[in-house]
Scaffold this active site. Structure first.
Site, PDB file in Angstrom:
ATOM      1  N   HIS A 185     -15.462 -10.961  37.973  1.00 10.60           N
ATOM      2  CA  HIS A 185     -15.042 -12.091  37.139  1.00 10.60           C
ATOM      3  C   HIS A 185     -13.715 -12.680  37.612  1.00 10.60           C
ATOM      4  CE1 HIS A 185     -17.907  -9.920  34.517  1.00 10.60           C
ATOM      5  NE2 HIS A 185     -18.261 -11.157  34.212  1.00 10.60           N
ATOM      6  N   ASN A 214     -26.127 -11.637  38.207  1.00  6.86           N
ATOM      7  CA  ASN A 214     -26.640 -10.524  37.388  1.00  6.86           C
ATOM      8  C   ASN A 214     -28.029 -10.065  37.832  1.00  6.86           C
ATOM      9  OD1 ASN A 214     -24.364 -10.316  35.719  1.00  6.86           O
ATOM     10  ND2 ASN A 214     -25.065 -12.056  34.476  1.00  6.86           N
ATOM     11  N   SER A 257     -21.699 -15.023  32.427  1.00  7.03           N
ATOM     12  CA  SER A 257     -20.358 -14.750  31.892  1.00  7.03           C
ATOM     13  C   SER A 257     -19.273 -15.502  32.654  1.00  7.03           C
ATOM     14  CB  SER A 257     -20.067 -13.252  31.950  1.00  7.03           C
ATOM     15  OG  SER A 257     -20.152 -12.796  33.284  1.00  7.03           O
ATOM     16  N   ASP A 266     -11.950  -7.622  38.200  1.00  8.34           N
ATOM     17  CA  ASP A 266     -12.922  -6.509  38.246  1.00  8.34           C
ATOM     18  C   ASP A 266     -13.878  -6.680  39.426  1.00  8.34           C
ATOM     19  OD1 ASP A 266     -14.319  -8.713  37.433  1.00  8.34           O
ATOM     20  OD2 ASP A 266     -15.263  -7.757  35.693  1.00  8.34           O
ATOM     21  N   GLY A 298     -23.936 -12.079  30.810  1.00 10.99           N
ATOM     22  CA  GLY A 298     -25.023 -11.137  31.108  1.00 10.99           C
ATOM     23  C   GLY A 298     -26.358 -11.791  31.417  1.00 10.99           C
TER      24      GLY A 298
END
Ligand code: CA
Length: 730
Positions: free
Chosen positions: A707, A613, A554, A704, A583
């Site tokens: 990101h 991830n 992402s 967050d 993802g």
């Protein structure tokens, strides 16, 4: 070389030629779904009809391997493994549903070409992409057809040929052998049959063969699937329930008799010419009518299953008779032409098959019938006659064997072992030979067999089913038919422990982890849509000109929105492609690179950022994720050999250095340093630019804490641009 006189050079050349001519030719005769049981040299169930006199002849004049296995019991994957000498998860052809063989990868035919061999493949191919590494090829599209089949020609066009496929494949093989241009070159010919693959259409001349015979049933035809995990009962490959009346049993389909309309017709009938149709009706019409009459009077389920078994087995064996007769023609030519002396002849099939065992047809399972592959080899002057060996071999071994025969170097990343020492030693294995094999089946929607992998040694077999986290353990000595899962039995406690440890060590040896095992996410619509869209984009003239490709998750994908301004300014002018998928973990990127229709893309630079991830979704150990990154780099090395890689350190996540996920990413970054050689792979670590002096990450920079903000994309763009300049990409 400057010391070599003219005379010396001549001597040198003639020696080289002598050596070359001594290297053996290889005729690799391959069929599809041929179970060991249906070769007289292996099994005795069909002794009353001896279905394979010519294959048996190869065994009589050479060596038969009793313990020969595939690594993944389906058509495409077995073929990809043979070409590469690597298990499915390494060559990328995992299954017949989603996979596409990337012919850019190293394969034995390419290496044999380099070693001076002429290479040809004729017949079934089934790897979606067209063959590479062959001087001549002519292959069936996909599964191919039995009657009047099409063959894909080397210019990509399809041409239809009148006749029966098994005969045509050998006609074409003989033509190639007879008309080779460069006869002093050694050669490898892969002559690959569609038969006896479903739906078992025999040649006209064999349609009535075995009519008067009752084929013996296996003991487990009415298996109740007790004493094993539920997955065994849940498959859809049972003779009783899953055969289609028209497609598999050759009864009139939808159009002619609604009683047999079950959604899958026999397409072969539609391909036949009038004479073929007439022969077909003559052969099957009466027997079909007899069944229809009998059904009207009433038949028990068991009686119907028994009828289906007879029809299935007879057609299957008729197809094999076609294969065998044609092997006879090939052997005859090899003998008559004088090739025999220096030509190795091999008979093998892509995997075994169920001939009613457990009530089944088809393959996929790690049970013996489909795990086993026939492997019979004749090598005049080296292998003695009639040798049978229990040395354990697998289809990863074929490529290194052919390479050694050709005097070529066997690359380190090939996972199989050359069989040449075993052959020269009359079947006896060298002391360091394997004592167990690894198997993997990734699950397909066809036939509903659950994904599983496992190991088999001399006596035991262990299988693991990841979807339900279940194991099955079989004692092949006490239970050769594999009817009892003994995984929970007290007396097998030690065996289980040993087999699980063997499972762990073989997975390690073959680089099987969650992070290296390619995986797709087609069950998520947006992912599949993006995948389709990216493949389409990769097939445009613009994509051919792309100087830079971004690979990742992402964080890469978001160059398309959060980072768009920086992208448009810095990378759009370079024609950059964004292959970030939100993802994704390493295994998804590996799958995408293996299966993408991306052959036109060949960038100067690839930017690789992947792994966070792996950490975030299930806190995988850093070492495992680094294995996935290494695997990606290894694949890129053959996919894009001239492309420079900018390997990004995994970005920080979580607010402090104490964040448990941050810690894992930090460990990954320590370990990936070793993967950058500064020549092809260039490490770029800009993590400090995102952190304060204490290593804290603020929400202004990563909103967050995972990101990037638009400003952070600017930071990344600046660092990348200067690296690109350094690498001469502008
Ligand atoms: Ca097959």
């Amino acid at each position: 070389m400057k010391f070599v006189s003219k005379l010396g050079a001549i001597v040198f050349t003639s020696v080289a030629m002598t050596v070359a001519s001594e290297r053996p030719n290889i005729v690799f005769i391959f069929s599809d779904d041929h179970a060991l049981e249906a070769i007289s040299a292996y099994g005795d169930r069909f002794d009353q009809i001896s279905p394979t006199p010519n294959i048996d002849r190869i065994a009589k004049e050479g060596m038969l391997f009793e313990r020969s296995y595939c690594g993944n019991s389906i058509c495409g994957p077995s073929r990809a493994t043979i070409l590469t000498g690597k298990h499915s998860h390494m060559n990328g052809f995992m299954d017949n549903n989603f996979s596409r063989f990337d012919g850019n990868q190293p394969t034995f035919p390419k290496m044999l070409q380099k070693a001076g061999y002429e290479t040809a493949v004729i017949g079934k191919w089934h790897l979606i992409s067209n063959p590479t590494g062959f001087d001549y090829w002519e292959v069936l599209p996909d599964q191919g057809s039995y009657y009047n089949p099409d063959f894909i020609q080397m210019d990509g066009s399809k041409k239809r040929f009148a006749g029966y496929v098994t005969d045509l494949v050998v006609d074409k093989s003989l033509d190639w052998l007879k008309n080779r241009k460069n006869k002093e070159k050694p050669f490898v010919l892969m002559t690959q049959q569609k038969a006896p693959h479903r739906n078992w259409l025999p040649a006209e001349r064999h349609m009535k063969l075995f009519n008067e015979i009752a084929i013996p049933e296996p003991e487990t035809l009415f298996d109740d699937y007790k004493n094993r995990i539920d997955a065994v009962a849940k498959q859809k490959m049972s003779i009783e329930k899953d055969f289609h009346w028209s497609h598999d049993m050759l009864l009139p389909g939808r159009a002619t008799d609604p009683r047999f309309a079950d959604g899958m017709n026999d397409n072969e009938y539609g391909r036949m010419n009038d004479a073929q149709k007439k022969a077909f009706k003559e052969a099957y019409g009466k027997e079909n009518q007899a069944l229809i009459d009998q059904l009207a009077k009433g038949m028990s389920d068991k009686e119907v299953t028994r009828w289906k078994y007879q029809r299935y087995m007879k057609n299957y064996l008729r197809c094999i008779r076609g294969v065998d007769e044609n092997i006879g023609r090939l052997l005859e030519y090899i003998d008559e032409s004088g090739l025999a002396e220096n030509t190795i002849v091999i008979y093998a099939s892509d995997q075994g098959f169920y001939l009613g065992e457990h009530g089944w047809y088809d393959k996929r399972w790690m049970f013996e019938e489909s795990l086993s592959m026939p492997f019979i080899i004749r090598w005049p002057g080296v292998v003695k006659s009639g040798v049978r060996t229990k040395t354990m071999i697998q289809n990863i071994d074929y490529a290194p064997t052919f390479l050694e025969l050709a005097g070529a170097t066997i690359p380190d990343d090939i996972q199989g072992k050359s069989l040449v020492p075993v052959l020269k030693n009359q079947g006896k294995a060298p002391s360091d030979w394997r004592s167990a094999i690894y198997y993997e089946y990734s699950g397909e929607y066809t036939h509903h067999v659950a994904a599983h992998d496992g190991v088999r040694n001399d006596r035991y077999k262990l299988m693991r089913f990841p979807d339900t986290d279940e194991w099955m353990l079989f004692d092949l000595e006490n239970d050769p038919q594999e009817m009892k899962n003994v995984v929970a039995k007290k007396e097998y406690e030690t065996v289980l422990k040993d087999m699980q440890s063997l499972y762990g060590s073989l997975r390690k040896q073959y680089q099987v982890t969650s992070s290296t095992f390619p995986d797709q996410r087609w069950n998520q619509k947006w992912w599949k849509d993006r995948w389709d869209e990216k493949n389409k984009e990769a097939n445009t003239p613009a994509a051919e000109k792309a100087k830079i490709v971004f690979l990742g998750d992402s964080i890469t994908q978001a160059w398309e929105d959060t980072g768009k301004e920086a992208w448009d300014k810095n990378f759009a002018p370079l024609g950059a492609l964004n292959w970030g998928f939100s993802g994704d973990r390493t295994e998804h990127l590996i799958w995408r690179l293996q299966n993408g229709d991306i052959q036109r893309v060949n960038p100067e630079v690839a930017v690789l950022l992947i792994g966070t991830n792996n950490t975030g979704h299930d806190q995988r150990p850093a070492e495992e994720t680094v294995g996935g990154i290494k695997r990606t780099l290894d694949d890129l090395a053959w996919k894009w050999p001239d492309t420079k890689i900018i390997l990004m350190s995994v970005f920080p996540r979580g607010s402090t250095q104490e964040d448990p996920l941050r810690k894992i990413n930090t460990q990954i970054n320590e370990q990936v340093k070793a993967l950058a050689d500064g020549k092809r792979v260039h490490l770029l670590d800009i993590n400090k630019r995102f952190l304060d002096d204490d290593g804290n990450l603020s929400k202004e920079i990563f909103p967050d804490l995972l990101h990037l903000s638009p400003a952070a994309y600017d930071t990344w763009a600046v660092a990348l641009s200067s690296k690109l300049k350094e690498l001469g990409v502008e």
